[in-house]
Structure formats: C-alpha cells, structure tokens
Scaffold this motif. Structure first.
Motif: not given
Length: 89
Positions: A50-72
């Motif tokens: 929905f946001l057209d922002r694919p998640i990278t495979k980098d553990f330290y990427d901010g978008a990965t953390w924000v999306s994980a916390i948002g999903g949780a």
C-alpha cells in the motif's frame, strides 16, 4: 536477513509494541515473539503493498523496524479486540 534475524527483529518489535500499548496480555515472551514476528511480516506486506515502499533485507534499515513495529501494533490491537474480554475476571 536470516531466520534468526527475523526472530530477533520480531521479538524486539513485539516488546516495543507492548511498551507502546501497555496492558495485560497472556502469552509472555513466546506470545510477544510470535506477535512481533507476525507483525514484521504484516508490516512488510502493508509497506510494500500500500505504501509502495519495499522492505530491504538490511537488519538496520529504519523502514524495516518501523514496519515491523507498526505491524506488531496492528496485530496486538487486533488480538486485544478479538480476545481481550474472553478471560474471566
């Protein structure tokens, strides 16, 4: 990221979600980890779909953390809505 990284990310995302939404939830550490890992997948799916922002495979990427916390957070709210009043007081 490997499986262990997703589990660690999910555990931390679940802990942060529970800190942001305090309350009594059954499940303890295992429940927190499961909600966090599932939330990481849900957040990644929402972000890429929905946001057209694919998640990278980098553990330290901010978008990965924000999306994980948002999903949780989304899953924790849904869990409380569905099962919050089922326990006897």
């Amino acid at each position: 990221m490997g499986i262990i990284s997703w589990i660690v990310l999910g555990l931390l995302a679940g802990i942060i979600a529970k800190i942001l939404l305090p309350g009594r939830d059954p499940g303890g550490l295992i429940g927190t980890t499961l909600i966090g890992v599932a939330g990481a997948f849900v957040g990644g799916w929402i972000s890429s779909r929905f946001l057209d922002r694919p998640i990278t495979k980098d553990f330290y990427d901010g978008a990965t953390w924000v999306s994980a916390i948002g999903g949780a957070l989304v899953l924790l709210i849904a869990y409380r809505i569905l099962f919050g009043h089922s326990r006897s007081r």
